[in-house]
Design a protein around this motif. Sequence first.
Motif, PDB file in Angstrom:
ATOM      1  N   ASN A   1     -57.830 -91.786  40.038  1.00 24.43           N
ATOM      2  CA  ASN A   1     -57.924 -92.047  38.598  1.00 24.43           C
ATOM      3  C   ASN A   1     -59.183 -92.852  38.320  1.00 24.43           C
ATOM      4  OD1 ASN A   1     -57.489 -93.693  36.077  1.00 24.43           O
ATOM      5  ND2 ASN A   1     -55.729 -92.331  35.968  1.00 24.43           N
ATOM      6  N   GLY A   2     -59.989 -92.395  37.352  1.00 23.10           N
ATOM      7  CA  GLY A   2     -61.289 -92.996  37.117  1.00 23.10           C
ATOM      8  C   GLY A   2     -61.309 -94.156  36.134  1.00 23.10           C
ATOM      9  N   GLN A   3     -60.158 -94.520  35.549  1.00 29.99           N
ATOM     10  CA  GLN A   3     -60.156 -95.628  34.605  1.00 29.99           C
ATOM     11  C   GLN A   3     -60.473 -96.943  35.309  1.00 29.99           C
ATOM     12  OE1 GLN A   3     -56.730 -95.864  32.126  1.00 29.99           O
ATOM     13  NE2 GLN A   3     -56.926 -93.778  31.379  1.00 29.99           N
ATOM     14  N   PRO A   4     -61.181 -97.854  34.683  1.00 30.02           N
ATOM     15  CA  PRO A   4     -61.659 -97.851  33.303  1.00 30.02           C
ATOM     16  C   PRO A   4     -63.027 -97.202  33.112  1.00 30.02           C
ATOM     17  CG  PRO A   4     -62.156 -99.949  34.289  1.00 30.02           C
ATOM     18  CD  PRO A   4     -61.459 -99.136  35.339  1.00 30.02           C
ATOM     19  N   TYR A   5     -63.571 -96.609  34.151  1.00 30.24           N
ATOM     20  CA  TYR A   5     -64.935 -96.089  34.062  1.00 30.24           C
ATOM     21  C   TYR A   5     -65.018 -94.717  33.405  1.00 30.24           C
ATOM     22  CZ  TYR A   5     -65.715 -99.915  37.262  1.00 30.24           C
ATOM     23  OH  TYR A   5     -65.771-101.155  37.825  1.00 30.24           O
ATOM     24  N   ASN A   6     -63.980 -93.919  33.569  1.00 31.91           N
ATOM     25  CA  ASN A   6     -63.964 -92.605  32.929  1.00 31.91           C
ATOM     26  C   ASN A   6     -62.513 -92.177  32.770  1.00 31.91           C
ATOM     27  OD1 ASN A   6     -63.116 -91.036  35.356  1.00 31.91           O
ATOM     28  ND2 ASN A   6     -65.121 -91.715  36.140  1.00 31.91           N
ATOM     29  N   ARG A   7     -62.317 -91.032  32.163  1.00 29.36           N
ATOM     30  CA  ARG A   7     -60.957 -90.540  31.912  1.00 29.36           C
ATOM     31  C   ARG A   7     -60.538 -89.487  32.923  1.00 29.36           C
ATOM     32  NH1 ARG A   7     -60.643 -89.848  25.283  1.00 29.36           N
ATOM     33  NH2 ARG A   7     -61.064 -92.022  24.770  1.00 29.36           N
ATOM     34  N   ASN A   8     -61.282 -89.348  33.963  1.00 28.76           N
ATOM     35  CA  ASN A   8     -60.971 -88.309  34.953  1.00 28.76           C
ATOM     36  C   ASN A   8     -59.768 -88.682  35.806  1.00 28.76           C
ATOM     37  OD1 ASN A   8     -63.221 -86.894  34.072  1.00 28.76           O
ATOM     38  ND2 ASN A   8     -64.567 -87.805  35.611  1.00 28.76           N
TER      39      ASN A   8
ATOM     40  N   ILE B   1     -65.332 -95.819  42.647  1.00 27.70           N
ATOM     41  CA  ILE B   1     -64.938 -96.362  41.352  1.00 27.70           C
ATOM     42  C   ILE B   1     -63.561 -95.848  40.926  1.00 27.70           C
ATOM     43  CG2 ILE B   1     -67.340 -96.571  40.600  1.00 27.70           C
ATOM     44  CD1 ILE B   1     -66.757 -94.234  38.641  1.00 27.70           C
ATOM     45  N   TYR B   2     -62.903 -95.104  41.804  1.00 30.28           N
ATOM     46  CA  TYR B   2     -61.607 -94.521  41.485  1.00 30.28           C
ATOM     47  C   TYR B   2     -60.468 -95.303  42.126  1.00 30.28           C
ATOM     48  CZ  TYR B   2     -63.450 -90.342  39.276  1.00 30.28           C
ATOM     49  OH  TYR B   2     -64.065 -89.473  38.406  1.00 30.28           O
ATOM     50  N   THR B   3     -59.443 -95.559  41.326  1.00 30.50           N
ATOM     51  CA  THR B   3     -58.169 -95.999  41.870  1.00 30.50           C
ATOM     52  C   THR B   3     -57.546 -94.788  42.549  1.00 30.50           C
ATOM     53  OG1 THR B   3     -57.819 -97.685  40.181  1.00 30.50           O
ATOM     54  CG2 THR B   3     -55.870 -96.839  41.302  1.00 30.50           C
ATOM     55  N   VAL B   4     -57.074 -94.973  43.764  1.00 33.92           N
ATOM     56  CA  VAL B   4     -56.506 -93.841  44.508  1.00 33.92           C
ATOM     57  C   VAL B   4     -55.117 -94.191  44.995  1.00 33.92           C
ATOM     58  CG1 VAL B   4     -58.744 -92.935  45.227  1.00 33.92           C
ATOM     59  CG2 VAL B   4     -57.593 -94.646  46.650  1.00 33.92           C
ATOM     60  N   GLY B   5     -54.382 -93.179  45.354  1.00 36.94           N
ATOM     61  CA  GLY B   5     -53.050 -93.457  45.848  1.00 36.94           C
ATOM     62  C   GLY B   5     -52.278 -92.196  46.145  1.00 36.94           C
ATOM     63  N   TRP B   6     -50.985 -92.389  46.309  1.00 36.46           N
ATOM     64  CA  TRP B   6     -50.099 -91.304  46.696  1.00 36.46           C
ATOM     65  C   TRP B   6     -48.862 -91.273  45.813  1.00 36.46           C
ATOM     66  CZ3 TRP B   6     -51.534 -88.009  50.602  1.00 36.46           C
ATOM     67  CH2 TRP B   6     -52.587 -88.427  51.417  1.00 36.46           C
TER      68      TRP B   6
END
Length: 118
Positions: A98-105, A31-36
């Motif tokens: 980044n956990g948005q939109p599911y969380n603010r983590n 559920i996290y957007t990931v990247g570099w």
Amino acid sequence: QGQLVESGGGLVQPGDSLRLSCEASGILFNIYTVGWYRQAPGKQRELVSRIRLTGLTDYADSAKGRFTASRDNEKNMVFLDMHGLNPEDTAIYYCYANGQPYNRNEFWGQGTQVIVSS
């Protein structure tokens, strides 16, 4: 607590290729957007690539055509395949999630150094 650990950096020559890896733990990875991101000496941290939840991948202009980001949701891994490296790619490369939109983590790795030099 989420954790990201990068690996794969090193010293390479101009024109070489390199694969960076990032292993995530402690988070619901898919559920996290990931990247570099990367940060060159004396410069601000800049986005290199981002893999959206839709699967769409964004690249910085400097990375387009040379870098490919990918993720493996089964292994909780993020990759950055870099080709045609040049000295301007010298930087510390950071993996993020980044956990948005599911969380603010938001989580960051400790960084892995890439040096491109002849």
